[in-house]
Design an enzyme around this catalytic site. Structure first.
Site, mmCIF file in Angstrom:
data_model
loop_
_atom_site.group_PDB
_atom_site.id
_atom_site.type_symbol
_atom_site.label_atom_id
_atom_site.label_comp_id
_atom_site.label_asym_id
_atom_site.label_seq_id
_atom_site.Cartn_x
_atom_site.Cartn_y
_atom_site.Cartn_z
ATOM 1 N N CYS A 29 0.795 -1.234 0.000
ATOM 2 C CA CYS A 29 0.000 0.000 0.000
ATOM 3 C C CYS A 29 0.829 1.286 0.000
ATOM 4 O O CYS A 29 0.565 2.215 -0.777
ATOM 5 C CB CYS A 29 -0.951 -0.014 1.186
ATOM 6 S SG CYS A 29 -0.176 -0.550 2.713
ATOM 7 N N HIS A 73 -3.095 6.109 5.000
ATOM 8 C CA HIS A 73 -1.661 6.243 5.284
ATOM 9 C C HIS A 73 -1.178 7.639 4.872
ATOM 10 O O HIS A 73 -1.686 8.224 3.915
ATOM 11 C CB HIS A 73 -0.853 5.240 4.457
ATOM 12 C CG HIS A 73 -0.955 3.809 4.903
ATOM 13 N ND1 HIS A 73 -1.613 3.396 6.022
ATOM 14 C CD2 HIS A 73 -0.427 2.692 4.337
ATOM 15 C CE1 HIS A 73 -1.506 2.071 6.136
ATOM 16 N NE2 HIS A 73 -0.800 1.620 5.126
#
Ligand code: A2P
Length: 340
Positions: free
Chosen positions: A128, A241
């Site tokens: 990711c 994130h």
């Protein structure tokens, strides 16, 4: 062209998002099968107004399937990959199991869409943090090659799965009530805390997550010597994130030029209000498709370097959306069931 799709790990954080994306993007589905472990057999999930039953994955699950979107962990992907490929389906795998295999394309559609054509039954979805970074820095790298990248990550609980996201909330509740916070999914309390990413550390002192960023970026960019150093940190954020990124070039890269490039780059949204001190935040990136980029500025310690800050939904572009975009590429390029 339409495709017969199966989601392996349909009940997980990424699995449920895959389901939502197939519906909201109106993916050309001929049939859809939901697979998970025996724990989930018989449960249902909603799709296009219907209630679909979840099946426990077994030897016969992949007959009459064209595309398997898997997000059930590396060991489950490894256990079923051969069966999937032999049944003629293409596996788009979210785990790290096959990412560095030279026969497996590692794809970020905004960066290296052409590489899907080389698949031999398995395509890997990158880590990711690597996806989010790649989307943001590839457009700059195209204009002037990046000589070195230094990245610090601020990674949300979602990267550790649905149970971990729930555990972060339980930890917060426990701490506020003066109870011992549970640590089943995480090694330490994450609520009101943070810790360096808890993947195994190599001889050089880098953890696995950091090395994934290095090695996967090299493979996706097609630059085997790409110089990148990362520090990965888990923070008490639900599902997006963030990354602090320093990019060094061979000569100064004008900030205005970087801003102009990123304002029209695919998959990127520039978020900068310097007067209001408003820049990308995880709560704003949550549920969005784009990687939010801002705080683009020249590094005061190095005239040839730029600083930037980014946030992206880890479950969406960091995982499920990227996988669905790869599936869309397969359909568009008529590459579904090439081996069948
Ligand atoms: P289940 O809910 O039945 O355990 P997350 O990353 O959010 O933790 O989700 C992991 C996903 O992978 C879930 O859908 C989970 O299903 C699935 N899964 C875990 N282990 C297996 C397994 N051995 N076989 C099939 N699916 C699995």
């Amino acid at each position: 062209q339409t495709a017969r799709v199966a989601i392996l790990g349909a009940t997980g954080a990424v699995g449920t998002e895959l389901l939502e994306l197939l519906e909201s993007r109106d993916f050309p589905i001929e049939s859809l099968k939901l697979l998970a472990s025996e724990r989930s057999a018989g449960k249902t999930l909603p799709f296009k107004g219907e209630s679909l039953s979840i099946e426990a994955v077994n030897e016969n699950s992949f007959r009459d399937i064209d595309i398997v979107l898997a997000s059930a962990g590396g060991s489950t992907s490894k256990a079923w990959a051969k069966t999937i490929v032999e049944s003629g389906a293409t596996l788009i795998d979210n785990s790290s199991a096959f990412r560095m295999n030279p026969d497996v394309p590692l794809v970020v559609p905004e960066v290296n869409p052409e590489s899907v054509a080389k698949h031999r039954g398995i395509i890997a979805n990158p880590n990711c943090t690597t996806i989010l970074l790649g989307v943001a820095i590839w457009p700059l790298h195209q204009v002037r090659p990046i000589e070195r990248a230094i990245v610090s990550t601020y990674q949300s609980a979602s990267g550790a799965g649905a149970r971990a996201m729930e555990e972060l909330k339980e930890q917060a509740r426990a701490i506020l009530e003066n109870r011992q916070p549970p640590t089943n999914s995480f090694p330490y309390p994450l609520a009101f805390n943070l810790f360096p990413h808890n993947t195994p550390i190599n001889d050089l002192g880098y953890c696995e997550e950091e090395m994934k960023m290095v090695n996967e970026t090299r493979k996706i960019f097609g630059v085997p010597e790409f110089r990148l150093s990362a520090t990965c940190v888990r923070v008490p954020v639900d599902r997006a994130h963030s990354e602090s990124v320093n990019l060094e070039f061979s000569s100064p890269f004008p900030v205005e030029k970087a801003r102009e490039i990123l304002s029209s780059a695919p998959g990127v949204k520039l978020v900068e209000d310097w007067k209001a001190n408003y820049f990308p935040m995880p709560i704003d990136a949550t549920g969005r498709d784009e990687v939010l980029v801002g705080r683009i500025r020249q590094d005061i310690s190095n005239p040839n370097a730029l600083e930037l800050w980014l946030c992206g939904d880890q479950i969406r572009k960091g995982a499920a959306l990227n996988a669905v975009q790869i599936a869309e590429l397969l359909v568009e390029k008529n590459l579904v069931r090439v081996l069948g």
